[in-house]
Design an enzyme around this catalytic site. Structure first.
Site, PDB file in Angstrom:
ATOM      1  N   CYS B 212      82.155 -33.302-139.687  1.00  0.00           N
ATOM      2  CA  CYS B 212      82.248 -31.934-140.210  1.00  0.00           C
ATOM      3  C   CYS B 212      82.951 -31.813-141.564  1.00  0.00           C
ATOM      4  CB  CYS B 212      82.879 -30.987-139.204  1.00  0.00           C
ATOM      5  SG  CYS B 212      83.268 -31.675-137.614  1.00  0.00           S
ATOM      6  N   ARG B 241      85.821 -43.626-132.851  1.00  0.00           N
ATOM      7  CA  ARG B 241      86.990 -43.052-132.186  1.00  0.00           C
ATOM      8  C   ARG B 241      87.665 -44.155-131.387  1.00  0.00           C
ATOM      9  NH1 ARG B 241      84.266 -37.343-130.096  1.00  0.00           N
ATOM     10  NH2 ARG B 241      83.609 -36.726-132.190  1.00  0.00           N
ATOM     11  N   GLN B 259      76.153 -39.738-134.090  1.00  0.00           N
ATOM     12  CA  GLN B 259      75.816 -38.383-133.636  1.00  0.00           C
ATOM     13  C   GLN B 259      74.588 -37.876-134.391  1.00  0.00           C
ATOM     14  OE1 GLN B 259      79.470 -36.373-134.711  1.00  0.00           O
ATOM     15  NE2 GLN B 259      80.067 -36.205-132.560  1.00  0.00           N
ATOM     16  N   ASP B 261      74.185 -35.172-135.777  1.00  0.00           N
ATOM     17  CA  ASP B 261      75.077 -34.064-136.097  1.00  0.00           C
ATOM     18  C   ASP B 261      74.459 -33.195-137.194  1.00  0.00           C
ATOM     19  OD1 ASP B 261      77.342 -32.595-135.918  1.00  0.00           O
ATOM     20  OD2 ASP B 261      78.668 -34.031-136.915  1.00  0.00           O
ATOM     21  N   HIS B 263      75.311 -29.287-139.434  1.00  0.00           N
ATOM     22  CA  HIS B 263      76.132 -28.093-139.597  1.00  0.00           C
ATOM     23  C   HIS B 263      75.335 -27.025-140.306  1.00  0.00           C
ATOM     24  CE1 HIS B 263      79.105 -31.243-138.817  1.00  0.00           C
ATOM     25  NE2 HIS B 263      79.730 -30.266-138.162  1.00  0.00           N
ATOM     26  N   LYS B 343      81.382 -21.298-127.747  1.00  0.00           N
ATOM     27  CA  LYS B 343      80.406 -22.394-127.811  1.00  0.00           C
ATOM     28  C   LYS B 343      79.438 -22.395-126.636  1.00  0.00           C
ATOM     29  CE  LYS B 343      83.188 -25.858-125.436  1.00  0.00           C
ATOM     30  NZ  LYS B 343      83.562 -27.257-125.343  1.00  0.00           N
ATOM     31  N   HIS B 389      78.606 -25.906-135.642  1.00  0.00           N
ATOM     32  CA  HIS B 389      78.501 -27.351-135.369  1.00  0.00           C
ATOM     33  C   HIS B 389      77.439 -27.485-134.294  1.00  0.00           C
ATOM     34  CE1 HIS B 389      82.685 -28.128-136.926  1.00  0.00           C
ATOM     35  NE2 HIS B 389      82.846 -26.889-136.510  1.00  0.00           N
TER      36      HIS B 389
END
Lengths: 112, 513
Positions: B212, B241, B259, B261, B263, B343, B389
């Site tokens: 992000c 991580r 991910q 991912d 945005h 969310k 997100h």
């Protein structure tokens, strides 16, 4: 005076502290037989622990979603005793961690 | 155990002080428990539960007596476990068991774990030669050729879908300076899970645990106007991580993962339509991967939160009306939203009834502010965008794990690393087999040729064990008629078709949806 609210919102009054088992007995004999524990204001406790202030209760039986976890915890203690007896250890460690499906016992084994 | 249960010994609760507890457990020589008790608060009351003479430290609650356990329990397995999960400590034995109220439930559970073990993605990953993990790279995957094909197919499929949904793909750095993580708040909240290193200039850098903050940097390049919104950027973002080694589990929980991912930077008014588009996209994608049952968990405002109630009202309404409109079932987790916004979590149910949370859509009012992202609105004023997100597969690696377990390794044709094996019955049909193989390859079908001098039944069995979806067998007759004999995985039938017809039939279902 202690006010006990039952799941159907009805209230029962008792004049001295009492246990979950006492409450179950005052409701019905079959409930007394099936009772596993008691939920008092969202806090699950043993049937023979005293309740001394007003609360909303629910008797936990096999049908309650919380029941299986309690019985699994019982089973973990029984397993711990059985292991300790069978293996005749003089030093043993049982730590019971309950997750939803397993009982786990940690044992430190040292033979005599 | 049965004997203790039969004796129906009452569970008796007893309260002790810390001092008493240390004394009795020291006498019992339970050194680990003494260690635990010593860590507790001086004034904390402890309880033990007795069953007959035996007792153990325990908070409770328990049933009235041991008889309540009944006879529907089973010991399952043993494993080693370090004391307090620390490999510097002593190794202990852990015993796994399970307990139920009746034999039927126990049987059902045992079948379920047996079925789950059979389709364990680690086992299948090895059998199908897809990937491996090894100690020298704990928590990261070594993808083998077939596994990497599967991975790339998932990525390529997602890339096509995102392109059509008007996302722009980007790539951002893996190593990012601590300063940015401090500004985004990750340093404070997520530091323990980050891999940190430094450059030769001694500047501390961290491997990104999320994408992000990097995406906000792209949004911030140049001035953005309201006409640029919604601004959607997507990345197959490689994140790291530092998970404890005990928490790692095959592809399901890794330290290095990717991910899908993206945005979306938008205005408050656009949250609703973006959420609805997202839910539709996600449903199509899950269906294409073979998941029909999707549950949504909607989490609204927690007690501790940032942003005023008007903004929260609008965002919550936007999410809820979006899921209402597409008609998917959802449950509500009151107060479980993030402090930065409400969310939606999307949960898949696999063929043996297990649930997997993969997708997510989170509204964020905070990060655009902490990283100072802005756009110019219609009146020429500077405004804060809202950030959404969102991920559909979650981690691509984990999603592949779920896919493997869901299909028991029998991947749908479009995802199979090898779609077709062409094989011959006898040496004299090998030339024709090669011709068939080459036309498959020319049609972009992932095909392998097997001309080994082995019995055809042996070759067919071997490729079936590899879970190859289609085997084309050719012999003298097929060579003469320009036909093929098709064997499909999971069926004992074979069908003889003109090669031209066969390949058309295969092409109809073999390509990426």
């Amino acid at each position: 005076m202690i006010n006990i609210t039952l799941p159907d919102r009805s209230q029962k009054k008792y004049n001295k502290p009492l246990t979950g088992l006492d409450i179950a007995k005052s409701i019905s004999q079959s409930l007394t037989k099936e009772a596993i524990a008691i939920k008092a204001n969202d806090n699950i406790q043993d049937l023979n622990q005293k309740i001394s202030s007003d609360c909303t209760i629910e008797i936990i039986t096999k049908k309650s979603p919380e029941a299986l976890e309690i019985v699994r915890h019982d089973a973990a203690h029984i397993m711990a005793e059985a292991v300790q007896y069978q293996l005749k250890m003089d030093s043993i460690m049982t730590l019971i961690v309950n997750n939803l499906l397993h009982l786990k016992i940690l044992l430190k084994l040292r033979k005599k | 155990m049965n004997q203790i249960i039969k004796e129906n010994k009452p569970f008796v609760r007893q309260v002790l002080t810390k001092k008493q507890a240390i004394k009795i457990f020291t006498e019992k020589k339970e050194i680990f428990k003494v260690e635990l008790i010593k860590d507790l608060d001086q004034n904390q009351e402890l309880t033990i539960y007795k069953q007959g003479k035996w007792f153990d430290l325990c908070k409770g609650p328990h049933s009235p007596s041991t008889g309540f356990v009944g006879n529907s329990f089973k010991l399952l397995k043993l494993s080693g476990a370090y004391w307090r999960g620390d490999s510097q400590n002593k190794m202990l034995q852990r015993i796994y068991a399970t307990a139920w109220f009746n034999k039927a439930d126990l049987g059902k559970y045992l079948n379920h774990i047996e079925e789950a073990e059979k389709r364990d993605h680690r086992k299948l990953g090895n059998e199908l030669n897809l990937f491996h993990l090894q100690e020298e790279a704990t928590g990261s995957v070594f993808w083998h050729p077939n596994g990497w094909t599967l991975y790339r197919l998932c990525e390529e499929y997602m890339r096509n879908k995102l392109n059509k949904a008007d996302y722009k793909e980007v790539k951002t750095p893996l190593l990012i300076d601590r300063k940015l993580w401090e500004a985004s708040g990750h340093w404070e909240k997520f530091r323990a899970n980050m891999f940190v290193t430094e450059g030769e200039d001694k500047k501390p850098m961290a491997l990104k645990p999320m994408n992000c903050p990097a995406h906000v940097q792209i949004f911030k390049q140049g001035t953005k106007s309201y006409r640029d919104l919604p601004y959607r950027i997507a990345e197959f973002g490689c994140c790291h991580r530092n998970e404890p080694s005990g928490a790692l589990h095959g592809l399901m929980r890794l330290r290095g993962f990717t991910q899908d991912d993206a945005h979306i930077f938008c205005t408050e008014d656009q949250i609703n339509s973006e959420a609805q588009n997202f839910c539709e996209l996600l449903t199509t994608i899950y269906n294409d991967f073979g998941f029909k049952k999707i549950n949504i968990r909607y989490a609204d405002r927690p007690k501790v939160r940032i942003g005023n109630d008007d903004v929260w009202n609008q965002a919550e309404h936007a999410l809820r009306s979006a899921i209402d409109r597409i008609g998917l079932p959802y449950s509500i987790d009151p107060g479980e939203g993030a402090f930065y916004g409400p969310k939606l979590d999307f949960v898949l149910t696999d063929t043996i009834g297990r649930e997997w949370q993969c997708g997510t859509l989170q509204v964020d009012f905070v990060l655009p502010k902490s990283l100072n992202a802005s756009y110019i609105d219609i009146k020429g004023e500077k405004k804060r965008p809202v950030m959404l997100h969102r991920a559909i597969l979650g981690s691509i690696e984990r999603f592949i794990g779920v896919l493997i377990e869901n299909t028991n390794g029998k991947l749908p044709l479009w995802l199979s690393p090898i779609q077709i094996i062409v094989t011959n019955i006898t040496e004299d049909s090998s030339k024709y087999a090669k011709e068939v193989y080459e036309s498959c390859i020319n049609k972009n079908l992932r095909t392998e040729l097997d001309l080994r001098n082995e019995k055809i039944s042996y070759k067919v069995r071997e490729h079936s064990n590899r879970k190859i979806p289609i085997i084309l067998v050719v012999g003298k007759n097929e060579m003469k008629d320009k036909s093929v004999s098709i064997r499909r995985l999971g069926s004992n039938n074979q069908e003889i078709l003109p090669f031209k017809t066969a390949i058309e039939e295969i092409q109809n279902v073999a390509y990426m949806p």
